[in-house]
Design a protein around this motif. Structure first.
Motif, PDB file in Angstrom:
ATOM      1  N   ILE A 140     -12.945  -8.083  -0.735  1.00  0.00           N
ATOM      2  CA  ILE A 140     -11.706  -7.384  -0.372  1.00  0.00           C
ATOM      3  C   ILE A 140     -10.483  -8.299  -0.378  1.00  0.00           C
ATOM      4  O   ILE A 140      -9.455  -7.953  -0.986  1.00  0.00           O
ATOM      5  CB  ILE A 140     -11.874  -6.654   0.980  1.00  0.00           C
ATOM      6  N   PRO A 141     -10.527  -9.490   0.259  1.00  0.00           N
ATOM      7  CA  PRO A 141      -9.336 -10.361   0.213  1.00  0.00           C
ATOM      8  C   PRO A 141      -8.952 -10.777  -1.202  1.00  0.00           C
ATOM      9  O   PRO A 141      -7.761 -10.878  -1.523  1.00  0.00           O
ATOM     10  CB  PRO A 141      -9.764 -11.582   1.041  1.00  0.00           C
ATOM     11  N   ILE A 143      -9.393  -9.076  -3.941  1.00  0.00           N
ATOM     12  CA  ILE A 143      -8.766  -7.921  -4.589  1.00  0.00           C
ATOM     13  C   ILE A 143      -7.360  -7.699  -4.051  1.00  0.00           C
ATOM     14  O   ILE A 143      -6.418  -7.428  -4.815  1.00  0.00           O
ATOM     15  CB  ILE A 143      -9.642  -6.665  -4.407  1.00  0.00           C
ATOM     16  N   GLU A 144      -7.182  -7.828  -2.743  1.00  0.00           N
ATOM     17  CA  GLU A 144      -5.848  -7.660  -2.148  1.00  0.00           C
ATOM     18  C   GLU A 144      -4.858  -8.679  -2.707  1.00  0.00           C
ATOM     19  O   GLU A 144      -3.687  -8.358  -2.950  1.00  0.00           O
ATOM     20  CB  GLU A 144      -5.944  -7.783  -0.625  1.00  0.00           C
ATOM     21  N   GLU A 145      -5.330  -9.904  -2.925  1.00  0.00           N
ATOM     22  CA  GLU A 145      -4.475 -10.937  -3.504  1.00  0.00           C
ATOM     23  C   GLU A 145      -4.060 -10.574  -4.927  1.00  0.00           C
ATOM     24  O   GLU A 145      -2.900 -10.761  -5.321  1.00  0.00           O
ATOM     25  CB  GLU A 145      -5.214 -12.281  -3.501  1.00  0.00           C
ATOM     26  N   ILE A 147      -3.826  -7.575  -6.138  1.00  0.00           N
ATOM     27  CA  ILE A 147      -2.876  -6.452  -6.052  1.00  0.00           C
ATOM     28  C   ILE A 147      -1.474  -6.986  -5.778  1.00  0.00           C
ATOM     29  O   ILE A 147      -0.494  -6.567  -6.411  1.00  0.00           O
ATOM     30  CB  ILE A 147      -3.312  -5.453  -4.953  1.00  0.00           C
ATOM     31  N   LYS A 148      -1.361  -7.932  -4.841  1.00  0.00           N
ATOM     32  CA  LYS A 148      -0.053  -8.520  -4.510  1.00  0.00           C
ATOM     33  C   LYS A 148       0.571  -9.211  -5.715  1.00  0.00           C
ATOM     34  O   LYS A 148       1.784  -9.173  -5.917  1.00  0.00           O
ATOM     35  CB  LYS A 148      -0.206  -9.540  -3.370  1.00  0.00           C
ATOM     36  N   LYS A 154      -2.270  -0.872  -7.807  1.00  0.00           N
ATOM     37  CA  LYS A 154      -2.076  -0.809  -6.364  1.00  0.00           C
ATOM     38  C   LYS A 154      -2.224   0.602  -5.801  1.00  0.00           C
ATOM     39  O   LYS A 154      -2.069   0.808  -4.606  1.00  0.00           O
ATOM     40  CB  LYS A 154      -0.703  -1.363  -5.996  1.00  0.00           C
ATOM     41  N   PRO A 157      -7.098   2.003  -3.042  1.00  0.00           N
ATOM     42  CA  PRO A 157      -7.356   1.076  -1.933  1.00  0.00           C
ATOM     43  C   PRO A 157      -8.273  -0.079  -2.335  1.00  0.00           C
ATOM     44  O   PRO A 157      -9.206   0.098  -3.117  1.00  0.00           O
ATOM     45  CB  PRO A 157      -8.027   1.963  -0.879  1.00  0.00           C
ATOM     46  N   ALA A 158      -7.991  -1.257  -1.787  1.00  0.00           N
ATOM     47  CA  ALA A 158      -8.791  -2.447  -2.093  1.00  0.00           C
ATOM     48  C   ALA A 158     -10.250  -2.235  -1.701  1.00  0.00           C
ATOM     49  O   ALA A 158     -11.163  -2.715  -2.386  1.00  0.00           O
ATOM     50  CB  ALA A 158      -8.218  -3.666  -1.373  1.00  0.00           C
ATOM     51  N   THR A 159     -10.472  -1.505  -0.605  1.00  0.00           N
ATOM     52  CA  THR A 159     -11.847  -1.258  -0.158  1.00  0.00           C
ATOM     53  C   THR A 159     -12.621  -0.453  -1.188  1.00  0.00           C
ATOM     54  O   THR A 159     -13.792  -0.726  -1.462  1.00  0.00           O
ATOM     55  CB  THR A 159     -11.839  -0.515   1.194  1.00  0.00           C
TER      56      THR A 159
END
Length: 224
Positions: A140-141, A143-145, A147-148, A154, A157-159
């Motif tokens: 998850i982290p 993937i979130e990175e 996306i940023k 985006k 959801p990252a989940t």
């Protein structure tokens, strides 16, 4: 948490003997049919002695699951190449590391596969949820990175993306097992590695599965 201090005080070699013997039993059988008596007999232990290490079968099972998940994540981290700027190159490396683990530790791999097939029960609850959450946690982290940075879309959801990546990762092993006609339980019984694959075959399969994900996760406007 699920192992007693008596177990944790055992010499490392003896701990590993108990872990490997118990994992083999749960790798070959579903939770309900797995036998503590069989484990104790293989270890040449008195049953009373075993209960000094674990309160019951459930505590043993949960300890093994936590141990194997942590061991797998650590091994995959060791086998990953230096972080890639391209998210899908990183996914390819993750997929390769996962296959290396399955090949090197067929007992652990089969145990995790059995856990993933377990049904909800009064004793275990939804054990699949724990396994899925544990394996998704490091994804998850990352993937979130991405996306940023604008590398992947985006609007999802990252989940959800992490869940899909995990499913693809699991299917990669199933695909290779199908192609190479691997009988995982037979290999566990024989205490042999699952099968041997040339590195280029692992690379090709991992890259192919990452590419299948890429077209769905890539941010709009990014080159495919």
């Amino acid at each position: 948490m699920f192992a007693t201090q008596t177990f944790l005080n055992l010499p490392h070699k003896r701990q590993q003997q108990i872990i490997n013997t118990a994992v083999e039993e749960f790798a070959l059988k579903e939770y309900e049919s797995a036998s503590l008596s069989a484990i104790v007999q293989k270890l040449a232990l008195a049953k009373g002695s075993f209960y000094r290490y674990f309160k019951n079968k459930e505590h043993l099972y949960r300890y093994l699951l936590s141990y194997v998940v942590d061991f797998r994540l650590e091994k995959e981290k060791e086998w990953l190449q230096p972080p890639a700027k391209d998210f899908f190159a990183l996914l390819t490396e993750r997929f390769k590391a996962e296959i290396r683990f399955d090949l090197a530790y067929p007992g652990f791999s089969s145990f995790l596969h059995n856990v993933a097939q377990e049904k909800n029960s009064d004793e275990l609850g939804n054990i699949q949820e724990y396994l899925t959450a544990s394996m998704m946690k490091p994804l998850i982290p990352a993937i979130e990175e991405q996306i940023k940075l604008g590398h992947i879309r985006k609007d999802i959801p990252a989940t959800l993306m992490a869940f899909q990546v995990l499913q693809v990762q699991q299917n990669l092993y199933n695909y290779l097992a199908f192609v190479y006609k691997m009988d995982s339980r037979k290999n566990v019984r024989r205490k042999k590695k699952a099968f041997s694959l040339p590195e280029e075959d692992i690379q090709q399969a991992a890259a192919g599965f990452a590419l299948l994900l890429k077209n769905g996760l890539l941010a709009p406007g990014k080159k495919k």
